[in-house]
Write a protein that holds these residues in place. Structure first.
Motif, mmCIF file in Angstrom:
data_model
loop_
_atom_site.group_PDB
_atom_site.id
_atom_site.type_symbol
_atom_site.label_atom_id
_atom_site.label_comp_id
_atom_site.label_asym_id
_atom_site.label_seq_id
_atom_site.Cartn_x
_atom_site.Cartn_y
_atom_site.Cartn_z
ATOM 1 N N UNK A 102 0.827 -1.207 0.000
ATOM 2 C CA UNK A 102 0.000 0.000 0.000
ATOM 3 C C UNK A 102 0.867 1.265 0.000
ATOM 4 N N UNK A 103 2.081 1.129 0.507
ATOM 5 C CA UNK A 103 2.946 2.294 0.702
ATOM 6 C C UNK A 103 4.169 2.288 -0.199
ATOM 7 N N UNK A 104 4.224 1.409 -1.169
ATOM 8 C CA UNK A 104 5.291 1.472 -2.152
ATOM 9 C C UNK A 104 5.975 0.149 -2.425
ATOM 10 N N UNK A 105 6.123 -0.153 -3.680
ATOM 11 C CA UNK A 105 6.713 -1.404 -4.127
ATOM 12 C C UNK A 105 8.236 -1.439 -3.983
ATOM 13 N N UNK A 123 10.439 -5.169 -1.902
ATOM 14 C CA UNK A 123 9.078 -5.686 -1.817
ATOM 15 C C UNK A 123 8.550 -6.159 -3.166
ATOM 16 N N UNK A 124 8.797 -5.413 -4.210
ATOM 17 C CA UNK A 124 8.280 -5.780 -5.533
ATOM 18 C C UNK A 124 8.727 -7.187 -5.937
ATOM 19 N N UNK A 125 9.933 -7.585 -5.507
ATOM 20 C CA UNK A 125 10.421 -8.927 -5.819
ATOM 21 C C UNK A 125 9.711 -9.997 -4.995
ATOM 22 N N UNK A 126 9.215 -9.639 -3.815
ATOM 23 C CA UNK A 126 8.510 -10.588 -2.954
ATOM 24 C C UNK A 126 7.022 -10.666 -3.266
ATOM 25 N N UNK A 145 3.144 8.430 -2.816
ATOM 26 C CA UNK A 145 3.827 8.466 -4.106
ATOM 27 C C UNK A 145 4.615 7.189 -4.264
ATOM 28 N N UNK A 146 4.682 6.685 -5.490
ATOM 29 C CA UNK A 146 5.433 5.442 -5.762
ATOM 30 C C UNK A 146 6.787 5.764 -6.318
#
Length: 146
Positions: A102-105, A123-126, A145-146
């Motif tokens: 929710x708070x950024x990949x 996180x994006x990898x998980x 913001x991402x």
């Protein structure tokens, strides 16, 4: 990809994650978990797991740290360190991964052993192919913001 944090900032995050285990309320599993979450402004929020006799009412250390930070007005985060009492790199559970998403990949995650060794991931990898705020139509709320 190298960490966005300095070596000293990583060491501080590790120390705070290890210290956070001390406040764990885990009478059922006896599995203490501590987390330390660093905001983009450099403030660190600690969290621990809090179990409940109903089991489903428990909350993980990662979400505890996020809830504390968000309740203080923070929405942008750089990294989180997660520790337990064993020399076994633990990874956030699925609900924690979704919650963090929710708070950024691009959130850095440090899996910390009790001997201070660690592994790092993003996180994006998980959580590949994740669903997040950007997937909802007309989101005009306070989406980070991402």
């Amino acid at each position: 990809m190298a960490s966005a944090l300095s070596d000293q900032q990583v060491e501080d995050l590790i120390t705070q994650a290890l210290d956070a285990r001390q406040n764990s309320y885990s009478p059922y599993s006896k599995f203490r978990v501590g987390a330390a979450l660093r905001t983009i402004e450099g403030k660190v929020y600690q969290g621990c797991n809090v179990e409940n006799a109903s089991y489903g009412g428990a909350i993980c250390a990662e979400r505890t740290a996020f809830v504390k930070a968000v309740s203080e007005g923070h929405r942008r985060f750089v990294a989180i360190a997660v520790s337990c009492d064993f020399n076994n790199f633990i990874s956030p559970c699925g609900i924690c991964r979704q919650f963090m998403n929710e708070f950024g990949k691009n959130l850095e995650i440090f899996f910390v052993n009790s001997d201070r060794t660690y592994k790092r991931a993003v996180l994006e990898d998980l959580l590949p192919f994740s669903f997040g705020p950007e997937d909802l139509p007309d989101t005009t709320n306070d989406v980070p913001e991402k």
